[in-house]
Design a protein around this motif. Structure first.
Motif, PDB file in Angstrom:
ATOM      1  N   THR A 270       0.842  -1.184   0.000  1.00 15.68           N
ATOM      2  CA  THR A 270       0.000   0.000   0.000  1.00 15.68           C
ATOM      3  C   THR A 270       0.879   1.236   0.000  1.00 15.68           C
ATOM      4  O   THR A 270       2.086   1.162  -0.217  1.00 15.68           O
ATOM      5  CB  THR A 270      -0.972  -0.029   1.219  1.00 15.68           C
ATOM      6  OG1 THR A 270      -1.957   0.981   1.034  1.00 15.68           O
ATOM      7  CG2 THR A 270      -0.247   0.146   2.530  1.00 15.68           C
ATOM      8  N   ASP A 271       0.264   2.381   0.238  1.00 11.32           N
ATOM      9  CA  ASP A 271       0.989   3.630   0.438  1.00 11.32           C
ATOM     10  C   ASP A 271       0.228   4.443   1.467  1.00 11.32           C
ATOM     11  O   ASP A 271      -0.792   3.984   1.996  1.00 11.32           O
ATOM     12  CB  ASP A 271       1.192   4.392  -0.873  1.00 11.32           C
ATOM     13  CG  ASP A 271      -0.107   4.762  -1.570  1.00 11.32           C
ATOM     14  OD1 ASP A 271      -1.191   4.690  -0.936  1.00 11.32           O
ATOM     15  OD2 ASP A 271      -0.059   5.150  -2.741  1.00 11.32           O
ATOM     16  N   GLN A 272       0.693   5.628   1.765  1.00 12.70           N
ATOM     17  CA  GLN A 272       0.064   6.446   2.796  1.00 12.70           C
ATOM     18  C   GLN A 272      -1.352   6.889   2.407  1.00 12.70           C
ATOM     19  O   GLN A 272      -2.157   7.207   3.267  1.00 12.70           O
ATOM     20  CB  GLN A 272       0.929   7.666   3.123  1.00 12.70           C
ATOM     21  CG  GLN A 272       2.259   7.313   3.752  1.00 12.70           C
ATOM     22  CD  GLN A 272       2.122   6.544   5.055  1.00 12.70           C
ATOM     23  OE1 GLN A 272       1.227   6.785   5.845  1.00 12.70           O
ATOM     24  NE2 GLN A 272       3.028   5.608   5.280  1.00 12.70           N
ATOM     25  N   LYS A 273      -1.663   6.904   1.125  1.00 17.18           N
ATOM     26  CA  LYS A 273      -2.989   7.322   0.659  1.00 17.18           C
ATOM     27  C   LYS A 273      -4.032   6.223   0.810  1.00 17.18           C
ATOM     28  O   LYS A 273      -5.219   6.491   0.749  1.00 17.18           O
ATOM     29  CB  LYS A 273      -2.922   7.741  -0.810  1.00 17.18           C
ATOM     30  CG  LYS A 273      -2.102   8.980  -1.054  1.00 17.18           C
ATOM     31  CD  LYS A 273      -2.057   9.296  -2.526  1.00 17.18           C
ATOM     32  CE  LYS A 273      -1.132  10.462  -2.791  1.00 17.18           C
ATOM     33  NZ  LYS A 273      -0.947  10.709  -4.208  1.00 17.18           N
ATOM     34  N   HIS A 274      -3.585   4.990   0.964  1.00 15.34           N
ATOM     35  CA  HIS A 274      -4.488   3.843   1.021  1.00 15.34           C
ATOM     36  C   HIS A 274      -4.284   3.098   2.339  1.00 15.34           C
ATOM     37  O   HIS A 274      -3.485   2.166   2.416  1.00 15.34           O
ATOM     38  CB  HIS A 274      -4.239   2.895  -0.161  1.00 15.34           C
ATOM     39  CG  HIS A 274      -4.445   3.518  -1.492  1.00 15.34           C
ATOM     40  ND1 HIS A 274      -3.443   4.161  -2.177  1.00 15.34           N
ATOM     41  CD2 HIS A 274      -5.557   3.608  -2.263  1.00 15.34           C
ATOM     42  CE1 HIS A 274      -3.927   4.614  -3.318  1.00 15.34           C
ATOM     43  NE2 HIS A 274      -5.211   4.297  -3.395  1.00 15.34           N
ATOM     44  N   ALA A 275      -5.021   3.503   3.344  1.00 15.20           N
ATOM     45  CA  ALA A 275      -4.906   2.855   4.655  1.00 15.20           C
ATOM     46  C   ALA A 275      -5.495   1.451   4.585  1.00 15.20           C
ATOM     47  O   ALA A 275      -6.454   1.200   3.854  1.00 15.20           O
ATOM     48  CB  ALA A 275      -5.646   3.673   5.707  1.00 15.20           C
TER      49      ALA A 275
ATOM     50  N   GLU B 113       9.563   8.951   1.231  1.00 17.46           N
ATOM     51  CA  GLU B 113       9.467   9.601   2.536  1.00 17.46           C
ATOM     52  C   GLU B 113      10.842   9.738   3.183  1.00 17.46           C
ATOM     53  O   GLU B 113      11.171  10.779   3.757  1.00 17.46           O
ATOM     54  CB  GLU B 113       8.530   8.821   3.454  1.00 17.46           C
ATOM     55  CG  GLU B 113       7.084   8.920   3.047  1.00 17.46           C
ATOM     56  CD  GLU B 113       6.157   8.094   3.927  1.00 17.46           C
ATOM     57  OE1 GLU B 113       6.632   7.511   4.921  1.00 17.46           O
ATOM     58  OE2 GLU B 113       4.966   8.047   3.610  1.00 17.46           O
TER      59      GLU B 113
ATOM     60  N   HIS C  28       4.807  -0.215   2.671  1.00 13.33           N
ATOM     61  CA  HIS C  28       4.426   1.084   2.100  1.00 13.33           C
ATOM     62  C   HIS C  28       5.371   1.403   0.944  1.00 13.33           C
ATOM     63  O   HIS C  28       6.569   1.631   1.166  1.00 13.33           O
ATOM     64  CB  HIS C  28       4.480   2.183   3.164  1.00 13.33           C
ATOM     65  CG  HIS C  28       3.361   2.088   4.140  1.00 13.33           C
ATOM     66  ND1 HIS C  28       3.446   1.390   5.312  1.00 13.33           N
ATOM     67  CD2 HIS C  28       2.103   2.588   4.088  1.00 13.33           C
ATOM     68  CE1 HIS C  28       2.300   1.463   5.953  1.00 13.33           C
ATOM     69  NE2 HIS C  28       1.457   2.181   5.232  1.00 13.33           N
TER      70      HIS C  28
ATOM     71  N   LYS D 260      -1.816  -2.222  -8.653  1.00 13.12           N
ATOM     72  CA  LYS D 260      -2.713  -1.271  -7.993  1.00 13.12           C
ATOM     73  C   LYS D 260      -2.546  -1.392  -6.481  1.00 13.12           C
ATOM     74  O   LYS D 260      -2.079  -2.407  -5.994  1.00 13.12           O
ATOM     75  CB  LYS D 260      -4.176  -1.556  -8.359  1.00 13.12           C
ATOM     76  CG  LYS D 260      -4.477  -1.399  -9.829  1.00 13.12           C
ATOM     77  CD  LYS D 260      -5.906  -1.760 -10.120  1.00 13.12           C
ATOM     78  CE  LYS D 260      -6.137  -1.699 -11.631  1.00 13.12           C
ATOM     79  NZ  LYS D 260      -7.456  -2.172 -11.983  1.00 13.12           N
TER      80      LYS D 260
ATOM     81  N   ASP E 177       5.594   3.971  -0.783  1.00 13.14           N
ATOM     82  CA  ASP E 177       6.089   5.345  -0.797  1.00 13.14           C
ATOM     83  C   ASP E 177       7.127   5.591   0.303  1.00 13.14           C
ATOM     84  O   ASP E 177       7.596   6.715   0.465  1.00 13.14           O
ATOM     85  CB  ASP E 177       4.944   6.346  -0.708  1.00 13.14           C
ATOM     86  CG  ASP E 177       4.007   6.096   0.456  1.00 13.14           C
ATOM     87  OD1 ASP E 177       4.197   5.117   1.217  1.00 13.14           O
ATOM     88  OD2 ASP E 177       3.045   6.870   0.612  1.00 13.14           O
TER      89      ASP E 177
END
Length: 124
Positions: free
Chosen positions: A17-22, A39, A33, A91, A35
């Motif tokens: 995932t990334d920070q936008k998709h909890a 970071e 993560h 995705k 991303d």
């Protein structure tokens, strides 16, 4: 929080995932993560002067001050990206079971595992 199904061991599950998709995941399921490298790089580049030579000195100092902990964070962050690429993740979020089955777009790990198990039962 629901536990990972008894049919699937937590070690067989990876979440990308990334920070936008909890996501909602049990504590023993790795959440990667993608991303994280950006970071860490942003931390290293924070508040640098416009002078590129001075900025380079500061970044080198920050890298040195971070020591093995920073090196481990960077290695882990980039390994997650490599793993996602190797698995063909397209995705986010992506919940991968046994490095073979993937559910895209579901933020609930337990629900995704249930869906994968139902699919597997249907294939038998």
């Amino acid at each position: 929080m629901l536990l990972v199904s008894s049919y699937v061991q937590a070690a067989d599950v990876l979440v990308f995932t990334d920070q936008k998709h909890a996501v909602v995941a049990p504590n023993d399921v790795p959440v990667i993560h993608l991303d994280a490298p950006a970071e860490i790089e942003a931390e290293l580049a924070s508040e640098l002067p416009a002078d590129s030579q001075r900025a380079e000195v500061i970044v080198r100092q920050r890298l040195g001050d971070g020591g093995t902990e920073l090196q481990a964070r960077l290695a882990s962050a980039y390994q997650g990206v490599v793993d996602a690429w190797h698995l063909g993740i397209t995705k986010l979020p992506a919940i991968v079971v046994e490095r073979r089955y993937v559910v895209y777009g579901d933020a609930d790990v337990s629900r995704a595992i249930t869906a994968i198990e139902a699919y597997k039962r249907g294939q038998q």
